[in-house]
Design an enzyme around this catalytic site. Structure first.
Site, short mmCIF file in Angstrom:
data_model
loop_
_atom_site.label_atom_id
_atom_site.label_comp_id
_atom_site.label_asym_id
_atom_site.label_seq_id
_atom_site.Cartn_x
_atom_site.Cartn_y
_atom_site.Cartn_z
N ASN A 130 -17.29 -6.27 17.85
CA ASN A 130 -16.48 -5.05 17.83
C ASN A 130 -16.19 -4.61 16.39
O ASN A 130 -15.89 -5.44 15.54
CB ASN A 130 -15.14 -5.31 18.54
CG ASN A 130 -15.32 -5.68 20.00
OD1 ASN A 130 -16.25 -5.21 20.66
ND2 ASN A 130 -14.44 -6.52 20.51
N HIS B 12 -12.15 -1.83 20.04
CA HIS B 12 -11.52 -3.08 20.48
C HIS B 12 -11.53 -4.20 19.44
O HIS B 12 -11.44 -5.37 19.80
CB HIS B 12 -12.13 -3.60 21.80
CG HIS B 12 -11.85 -2.70 22.95
ND1 HIS B 12 -10.67 -2.75 23.65
CD2 HIS B 12 -12.57 -1.70 23.49
CE1 HIS B 12 -10.70 -1.82 24.59
NE2 HIS B 12 -11.84 -1.17 24.51
N GLN B 13 -11.65 -3.83 18.16
CA GLN B 13 -11.54 -4.88 17.14
C GLN B 13 -10.07 -5.13 16.84
O GLN B 13 -9.32 -4.20 16.50
CB GLN B 13 -12.26 -4.48 15.85
CG GLN B 13 -12.27 -5.60 14.82
CD GLN B 13 -12.99 -5.23 13.53
OE1 GLN B 13 -13.29 -4.07 13.27
NE2 GLN B 13 -13.28 -6.23 12.71
N HIS C 205 -16.72 -10.65 13.25
CA HIS C 205 -16.91 -11.80 14.13
C HIS C 205 -17.80 -11.42 15.31
O HIS C 205 -17.78 -10.30 15.78
CB HIS C 205 -15.58 -12.35 14.64
CG HIS C 205 -14.67 -11.33 15.23
ND1 HIS C 205 -13.91 -10.48 14.46
CD2 HIS C 205 -14.37 -11.03 16.51
CE1 HIS C 205 -13.20 -9.69 15.25
NE2 HIS C 205 -13.47 -10.00 16.50
N PHE C 206 -18.58 -12.39 15.73
CA PHE C 206 -19.42 -12.25 16.91
C PHE C 206 -18.82 -13.15 17.99
O PHE C 206 -18.59 -14.33 17.76
CB PHE C 206 -20.86 -12.72 16.63
CG PHE C 206 -21.63 -11.78 15.75
CD1 PHE C 206 -21.36 -11.70 14.39
CD2 PHE C 206 -22.62 -10.97 16.27
CE1 PHE C 206 -22.06 -10.84 13.57
CE2 PHE C 206 -23.32 -10.10 15.46
CZ PHE C 206 -23.05 -10.03 14.10
N HIS C 207 -18.56 -12.58 19.16
CA HIS C 207 -18.13 -13.37 20.30
C HIS C 207 -19.37 -13.88 21.02
O HIS C 207 -20.29 -13.11 21.29
CB HIS C 207 -17.38 -12.50 21.32
CG HIS C 207 -16.11 -11.88 20.83
ND1 HIS C 207 -14.86 -12.35 21.19
CD2 HIS C 207 -15.88 -10.80 20.04
CE1 HIS C 207 -13.93 -11.59 20.65
NE2 HIS C 207 -14.51 -10.63 19.95
N ASP D 35 -12.50 -19.44 20.68
CA ASP D 35 -11.54 -18.33 20.77
C ASP D 35 -10.26 -18.83 21.44
O ASP D 35 -10.31 -19.54 22.46
CB ASP D 35 -12.16 -17.18 21.58
CG ASP D 35 -11.37 -15.89 21.43
OD1 ASP D 35 -11.95 -14.90 20.97
OD2 ASP D 35 -10.17 -15.86 21.81
N ILE D 36 -9.12 -18.42 20.87
CA ILE D 36 -7.83 -18.89 21.39
C ILE D 36 -7.49 -18.25 22.75
O ILE D 36 -6.68 -18.78 23.52
CB ILE D 36 -6.71 -18.61 20.35
CG1 ILE D 36 -5.54 -19.57 20.53
CG2 ILE D 36 -6.25 -17.18 20.39
CD1 ILE D 36 -4.54 -19.53 19.39
P1 5GP Z 1 -11.72 -8.70 18.65
O1 5GP Z 1 -10.98 -7.97 19.70
O2 5GP Z 1 -11.22 -8.40 17.25
O3 5GP Z 1 -13.22 -8.51 18.76
O4 5GP Z 1 -11.48 -10.25 18.94
C1 5GP Z 1 -10.59 -11.05 18.26
C2 5GP Z 1 -10.59 -12.38 18.96
O5 5GP Z 1 -9.91 -13.31 18.13
C3 5GP Z 1 -9.85 -12.37 20.30
O6 5GP Z 1 -10.74 -12.76 21.33
C4 5GP Z 1 -8.71 -13.37 20.10
O7 5GP Z 1 -8.45 -14.16 21.23
C5 5GP Z 1 -9.19 -14.20 18.93
N1 5GP Z 1 -8.14 -14.74 18.10
C6 5GP Z 1 -7.10 -14.04 17.57
N2 5GP Z 1 -6.31 -14.84 16.86
C7 5GP Z 1 -6.86 -16.09 16.93
C8 5GP Z 1 -6.49 -17.36 16.37
O8 5GP Z 1 -5.49 -17.51 15.68
N3 5GP Z 1 -7.29 -18.41 16.66
C9 5GP Z 1 -8.42 -18.28 17.42
N4 5GP Z 1 -9.15 -19.36 17.63
N5 5GP Z 1 -8.80 -17.10 17.95
C10 5GP Z 1 -8.03 -16.01 17.71
#
Ligand code: 5GP
Length: 156
Positions: free
Chosen positions: A103, A109-110, A116-118, A47-48
């Protein structure tokens, strides 16, 4: 979890129309990432914006916006590899605890509309995923009705 800001109100997002996301671009190799794992159906990368050291995202190659839209095949492929990814992340980061977060929808919070799974290591109380949990109380009668409704819905 940190707050997420939306350029549009949550209702404005049409989840089914948002298949071409930043994650699709990562899968295509159009933008770079730190790849951790890949097989025929699954891709994982760092994750970035990590909540903790080792925060990893696991995605299907299938372009489904939310989990309810994902095929059983892709879901099974993710489920098969998740424990292995967790073990590798725990071994490398030294974290012995972690959260899996998934999410669906902007209110939930998506931010990226590709399933995606964190995997978020929890090395200490103050690092990793911070959750506000406000439990209610399940009424016995309502619970029985709800469980029946859900079982019935699953048969349809
Ligand atoms: P969400 O809130 O949708 O569950 O999480 C999206 C996740 O994607 C966030 O934790 C965010 O940091 C990550 N993310 C968003 N854009 C990028 C990207 O361009 N590269 C990477 N590696 N992660 C990303």
């Amino acid at each position: 979890m940190r707050g997420v800001t939306w350029s549009l109100p949550p209702q404005a997002y049409k989840l089914r129309d948002m298949a071409d996301t930043i994650f699709t671009k990562i899968l295509r190799g159009d933008i770079p990432c730190h790849k951790v794992y890949e097989d025929e159906l699954v891709f994982a990368f760092l994750d970035i914006g990590p909540l903790s050291y080792g925060h990893t995202l696991v995605i299907p190659k299938e372009a489904a916006a939310t989990l309810d839209q994902l095929s059983d095949e892709s879901a099974a492929a993710i489920g098969r590899v998740l424990p292995r990814l967790c073990r590798a992340i725990m071994a490398v980061t030294g974290a012995e605890q972690l959260n899996i977060l998934q999410n669906n929808g902007p209110m939930a919070h998506q931010a990226v509309f590709h399933v995606h799974f964190h995997i978020i290591p929890k090395p200490s109380v103050n690092q990793g995923l911070l959750i506000e949990w406000a439990p209610g109380k399940l009424d016995r009668g309502e619970g029985a009705k709800l469980a029946t409704a859900l079982s019935t819905a699953l048969e349809e």
